[in-house]
Design a protein around this motif. Structure first.
Motif, short mmCIF file in Angstrom:
data_model
loop_
_atom_site.label_atom_id
_atom_site.label_comp_id
_atom_site.label_asym_id
_atom_site.label_seq_id
_atom_site.Cartn_x
_atom_site.Cartn_y
_atom_site.Cartn_z
N LYS A 283 1.32 -1.25 0.00
CA LYS A 283 0.03 0.11 0.02
C LYS A 283 0.44 1.04 0.65
CE LYS A 283 -3.99 -2.50 0.29
NZ LYS A 283 -4.18 -2.93 -0.23
N SER A 284 1.96 1.01 -0.39
CA SER A 284 2.53 2.85 -0.89
C SER A 284 3.21 2.43 -2.32
CB SER A 284 3.66 1.95 0.43
OG SER A 284 4.63 0.59 -0.60
N TRP A 285 4.20 3.40 -2.41
CA TRP A 285 4.45 3.88 -4.27
C TRP A 285 5.95 3.64 -3.33
CZ3 TRP A 285 0.93 5.97 -7.45
CH2 TRP A 285 -0.29 6.71 -6.70
N ILE A 286 6.23 3.23 -5.38
CA ILE A 286 7.18 2.59 -5.77
C ILE A 286 8.36 3.92 -6.09
CG2 ILE A 286 9.22 1.40 -6.09
CD1 ILE A 286 7.86 0.33 -3.53
N MET A 287 9.69 4.42 -6.13
CA MET A 287 10.00 5.47 -6.92
C MET A 287 10.65 4.62 -7.33
SD MET A 287 12.15 9.11 -6.32
CE MET A 287 10.04 10.47 -6.38
N SER A 288 11.33 4.45 -9.33
CA SER A 288 12.84 3.93 -9.18
C SER A 288 13.29 5.74 -9.76
CB SER A 288 12.38 3.37 -10.93
OG SER A 288 11.78 1.74 -10.60
N LEU A 289 15.26 5.70 -9.52
CA LEU A 289 15.13 6.71 -9.69
C LEU A 289 16.49 6.60 -10.48
CD1 LEU A 289 14.76 10.14 -9.30
CD2 LEU A 289 15.87 9.86 -7.40
N ALA A 290 17.24 7.94 -11.34
CA ALA A 290 18.81 7.46 -11.52
C ALA A 290 19.76 8.00 -10.93
CB ALA A 290 18.48 8.22 -13.01
N ALA B 187 18.15 3.96 -7.70
CA ALA B 187 17.68 3.78 -6.70
C ALA B 187 16.00 4.34 -6.24
CB ALA B 187 18.70 5.31 -5.64
N PHE B 188 15.71 2.93 -5.74
CA PHE B 188 14.57 3.11 -5.07
C PHE B 188 13.91 3.63 -3.61
CE2 PHE B 188 15.43 -1.17 -7.62
CZ PHE B 188 14.76 -0.30 -8.45
N TYR B 189 12.60 4.18 -3.97
CA TYR B 189 12.29 4.82 -3.05
C TYR B 189 11.23 4.50 -2.52
CZ TYR B 189 15.85 7.87 -2.54
OH TYR B 189 17.87 8.60 -2.97
N GLY B 190 10.61 4.59 -0.72
CA GLY B 190 9.14 4.02 -1.33
C GLY B 190 8.71 5.55 -0.29
N SER B 191 7.29 6.02 0.15
CA SER B 191 6.30 6.76 0.02
C SER B 191 5.16 6.31 0.94
CB SER B 191 6.31 7.84 -0.31
OG SER B 191 5.48 9.01 -0.01
N PRO B 192 4.61 6.58 1.35
CA PRO B 192 3.31 6.72 1.77
C PRO B 192 1.71 7.15 0.59
CG PRO B 192 3.63 7.71 3.57
CD PRO B 192 5.28 6.98 2.85
N ASP B 193 2.59 8.31 0.78
CA ASP B 193 1.30 9.95 -0.13
C ASP B 193 2.37 10.56 -0.58
OD1 ASP B 193 3.88 11.01 1.23
OD2 ASP B 193 2.34 12.08 3.14
N LEU B 194 3.33 10.03 -1.65
CA LEU B 194 4.14 11.15 -2.58
C LEU B 194 4.88 11.84 -2.27
CD1 LEU B 194 1.11 10.74 -5.37
CD2 LEU B 194 2.91 9.39 -5.25
N LYS B 195 4.40 12.45 -1.45
CA LYS B 195 5.69 13.11 -0.25
C LYS B 195 6.36 13.44 0.37
CE LYS B 195 1.14 15.94 -0.07
NZ LYS B 195 -0.05 16.64 1.19
N GLN B 196 6.25 12.69 1.49
CA GLN B 196 7.54 11.79 2.04
C GLN B 196 8.02 10.33 1.54
OE1 GLN B 196 6.22 11.84 6.06
NE2 GLN B 196 3.77 11.93 5.33
N ARG C 268 11.36 7.07 2.03
CA ARG C 268 12.46 6.82 2.05
C ARG C 268 13.75 6.35 0.74
NH1 ARG C 268 12.08 1.05 4.23
NH2 ARG C 268 9.92 1.37 4.25
N LEU C 269 14.69 6.00 1.30
CA LEU C 269 15.32 5.41 0.38
C LEU C 269 15.83 3.34 1.11
CD1 LEU C 269 17.42 4.65 -2.24
CD2 LEU C 269 19.80 4.83 0.46
N LEU C 270 15.07 2.63 -0.51
CA LEU C 270 14.98 1.35 -0.41
C LEU C 270 16.28 0.54 -0.52
CD1 LEU C 270 10.89 0.89 -1.68
CD2 LEU C 270 12.03 1.33 0.71
N SER C 271 16.01 0.95 -1.46
CA SER C 271 17.45 -0.11 -2.32
C SER C 271 18.23 0.65 -3.39
CB SER C 271 16.62 -1.54 -2.76
OG SER C 271 15.58 -1.43 -3.63
N GLU C 272 19.26 -0.09 -3.77
CA GLU C 272 19.64 0.66 -4.94
C GLU C 272 20.20 -0.87 -6.32
OE1 GLU C 272 23.37 2.48 -3.66
OE2 GLU C 272 22.09 4.32 -3.02
N PHE C 273 20.96 -0.64 -7.13
CA PHE C 273 21.13 -1.24 -8.16
C PHE C 273 21.99 -0.80 -8.87
CE2 PHE C 273 19.14 -3.93 -12.29
CZ PHE C 273 20.07 -4.49 -11.72
N GLY C 274 22.80 -2.02 -9.65
CA GLY C 274 23.13 -1.59 -10.99
C GLY C 274 24.82 -1.08 -11.15
#
Length: 538
Positions: free
Chosen positions: A196-203, A209-218, A220-226
Motif C-alpha cells: 500500500k505504498s508508492w515506489i519511485m525508481s530514480l536514476a 535508487a528505489f524509494y518508498g512513500s505512503p503519500d507521494l510527499k515523504q 525514504r530510500l529502500l535499495s539500490e541496483f546496478g
C-alpha cells in the motif's frame, strides 16, 4: 491498387531480386508533406514547433492517453525544459495541449512520470475525484554551474481537472539528494499494492535508487541496483520498473528499463533492460538473466540508433492488460543537428511489450500497438516462390513513403545475406536485413539520404543479434518521411533509424546475395497520415 507482374526467366546462380516500385504521382494528398517541412512525419508524434526530447508523465485516464514531453518552446535546440502536453484516444491521433509545467525559482522541469492517485493518498483531490499527480525533476542550472550544491531534486504537481491545468505543490521539492550527488533524476513512480505504498525508481549517476512513500510527499530510500551490472560508460537515465508476465509460463517477473548516454550498442544513447524480481523494496536480478548478461552482454530494448528514454504508460486498465511504451526517436550524438527547420525530434511508434522465455534466455519483444491498424490501407502481396537467380515483380501505384513492408523467408545459410532495399530516383538507398554468417540483422543508412549535418550520423553499418532460432525469418519495416522501424522475428529484434532522403523512396527490392532461399511472404501496406491538431497555442 493494381499490380503489373513481370516474372523474368530464372538463371542458375546470382542474387535474387524482388522489386516493388511506387509511383509518386499516385500518392494521396495525405502522403504529401508541406513543402517547407519535407521530413515532418505523417503518423509519428512531433511538437508543433521547437525542440522536444524525452517522453514524460505518460498516464491513461478516463479514455485518454496523456503524453508529456521535454520541451523547449523558444528554440529548436535543447534549453530550459518545460513539460509539453498532448492527448490522444488511441496513441495515434494526437491533440496538442497547452504547456503543462514551466520553469520556476527551483529550476527547469526535467523528466518524470505521472500517476492517478486513486486513493487520494496525497490529499490533492477527493475520493470521488482522484488527482493526477506528476512527479518530476527540478534542475537548477545556477547550482549546476557553481557546484555549490546539488542541482537536481524531485517535486510534485497535481491536476484535478483531468490534466487540463496543473498546480505545483507548495512543499516542493519533496526529495533532495546527498550533498555530493550531481545526477539525481527522472523519477518513475508506481503504486505497489502489497505494501500500500508508492515506489519511485530514480536514476542516480551510474545506478538506480528505489524509494518508498505512503503519500507521494515523504520518501525514504529502500535499495539500490546496478552499479556493476549492465552497460556503463555513460549516465543512467529514465528508469522504469514494470511487472511482466512471461508469455510461455505465466510466471511473474519485473522488467527494469534503463537508458544510458553514451554507451549504446551502435553508439550514443540507447535503452537497456534487466529482468528480475521485486519484493516491494529491492530489485534482484533473475539468475538466468544474470547468466544471459554474462554470456551475451547488455540486452537492449532497441538496437538501432534512434530509440531513447522510452518509458511505459501508467494506469492502463487491467481489462486492457498491455504494457505500452513510447520512446524519443533520436540520439544525443546528433539530435540537435537534424535537418528540420521549425521543429526538432519525434517519438517512436507506440509499442506493446511482451516478455518471452527462449532457449537463450529472456527476450523482451515489442510490436506497434494494434491501434495503428486503423491507418492501414491497401495491401499488395506477392505470391510465395522459390528464390532462383532473379525474379522481378513490378507493382504500380504503391506508396512507400508511408508504408509497412513485410517479408518472410527461409533463414539464409552462413554464406548468404538477405535484405530489403528501399531506393529513390536520386540513387539513394536504405538496406535492412540479415547476414547469415554472423546471424545479425543490419541497418545500413550510409547511402540513405542527407548526412552532412553531422559527422556522427550514418557513418557505419548498424547491427543487432538475432534473438530467435526459428527456421523462418520475418521482418516488418515501417517507413515514415524520416524514419524506418524494424520489427524482426515478431519484435524479438527491434531497430529504429532516422533517415533523411532527398526524395521519397519509390521502390523496394528484396535481395539475396549467395545461395537461393525460399521467399514465403512479401507485401506492402499503405499507411495513412494522422496529423496532430492543436487545442491551444504552443
Amino acid at each position: 491498387m493494381t499490380f503489373i507482374r513481370n516474372l523474368l526467366a530464372a538463371g542458375l546462380a546470382g542474387p535474387l531480386l524482388i522489386t516493388a516500385a511506387a509511383t509518386p504521382d499516385n500518392q494521396s494528398d495525405a502522403a504529401r508533406p508541406a513543402p517547407h517541412e519535407p521530413y515532418r512525419p505523417a503518423y509519428h508524434f512531433t511538437p508543433a514547433r521547437a525542440w522536444m526530447n524525452d517522453p514524460n508523465g505518460m498516464v491513461y485516464y478516463q479514455g485518454v492517453y496523456h503524453l508529456f514531453y521535454q520541451y523547449h518552446p523558444h528554440s529548436t535546440v535543447w534549453g530550459p525544459m518545460h513539460w509539453g502536453h498532448a492527448t490522444s484516444p488511441d496513441m495515434i491521433h494526437w491533440t496538442h495541449q497547452p504547456i503543462a509545467l514551466a520553469p520556476d525559482e527551483h529550476g527547469a522541469i526535467f523528466s518524470g512520470s505521472a500517476v492517478i492517485d486513486w486513493h487520494n493518498t496525497s490529499g490533492f483531490g477527493t475520493p470521488d475525484n482522484p488527482p493526477l499527480v506528476a512527479i518530476f525533476t527540478y534542475h537548477n542550472e545556477a547550482d549546476w554551474r557553481s557546484g555549490q550544491r546539488p542541482p537536481q531534486s524531485q517535486a510534485l504537481a497535481y491536476s484535478t481537472d483531468q490534466g487540463a491545468s496543473w498546480t505545483k505543490y507548495a512543499g516542493n521539492p519533496v526529495l533532495r539528494p546527498a550533498a555530493d550527488q550531481g545526477d539525481f533524476r527522472d523519477p518513475k513512480v508506481r503504486w505497489y499494492e502489497a505494501s500500500k505504498s508508492w515506489i519511485m525508481s530514480l536514476a542516480v549517476g551510474d545506478h538506480v535508487a528505489f524509494y518508498g512513500s505512503p503519500d507521494l510527499k515523504q520518501w525514504r530510500l529502500l535499495s539500490e541496483f546496478g552499479k556493476d551490472i549492465g552497460a556503463h560508460g555513460g549516465v543512467w537515465e529514465c528508469p522504469d520498473l514494470v511487472p511482466m508476465e512471461v508469455a510461455e509460463t505465466g510466471e511473474k517477473k519485473w522488467l527494469l528499463l534503463l537508458s544510458i548516454n553514451p554507451g549504446g550498442p551502435n553508439g550514443g544513447s540507447a535503452t537497456q533492460y534487466f529482468i528480475g524480481d521485486f519484493d516491494g523494496s529491492r530489485f534482484t536480478l533473475d539468475a538466468k538473466f544474470a547468466a544471459q548478461l554474462q554470456q551475451h552482454g547488455p540486452q537492449w530494448l532497441d538496437w538501432g540508433r534512434d530509440n531513447y528514454a522510452g518509458v511505459t504508460w501508467s494506469d492502463v486498465p487491467a481489462t486492457d492488460g498491455r504494457v505500452l511504451l513510447l520512446g524519443w526517436m533520436s540520439n544525443w550524438d546528433y539530435g540537435a543537428k537534424l535537418p528540420t527547420a521549425t521543429w526538432r525530434s519525434s517519438m517512436t511508434l507506440p509499442r506493446e511489450l511482451k516478455l518471452h522465455q527462449q532457449a537463450q534466455g529472456y527476450v523482451l519483444r515489442g510490436q506497434p500497438v494494434r491501434e495503428l491498424d486503423a491507418l492501414k490501407g491497401r495491401t499488395t502481396e506477392f505470391p510465395a516462390q522459390a528464390a532462383t537467380r532473379h525474379a522481378e515483380l513490378t507493382p504500380a501505384g504503391a506508396t512507400l513513403q508511408l508504408s509497412e513492408t513485410y517479408v518472410e523467408f527461409a533463414r539464409p545459410d552462413d554464406s548468404s545475406k538477405a535484405y530489403l532495399e528501399f531506393s529513390n530516383a536520386q540513387g539513394e538507398l536504405y538496406r535492412v536485413g540479415i547476414d547469415g554468417h554472423t546471424q545479425q540483422f543490419f541497418s545500413d543508412r550510409r547511402r540513405a539520404g542527407q548526412k552532412e549535418f553531422s559527422d556522427q550520423f550514418a557513418q557505419q553499418l548498424h547491427t543487432a543479434p538475432r534473438q530467435s532460432q526459428a527456421p523462418r525469418i520475418s521482418m516488418r519495416v515501417y517507413l515514415d518521411r524520416h524514419s524506418a522501424e524494424l520489427f524482426a522475428d515478431d519484435g524479438a529484434t527491434q531497430m529504429t533509424e532516422l533517415l533523411f532522403p532527398k526524395a521519397p523512396y519509390t521502390s523496394v527490392h528484396f535481395r539475396v546475395e549467395g545461395q537461393p532461399l525460399q521467399l514465403i511472404t512479401f507485401k506492402v501496406t499503405e499507411i495513412g497520415a494522422s496529423p496532430t491538431v492543436s487545442a491551444a497555442p504552443q
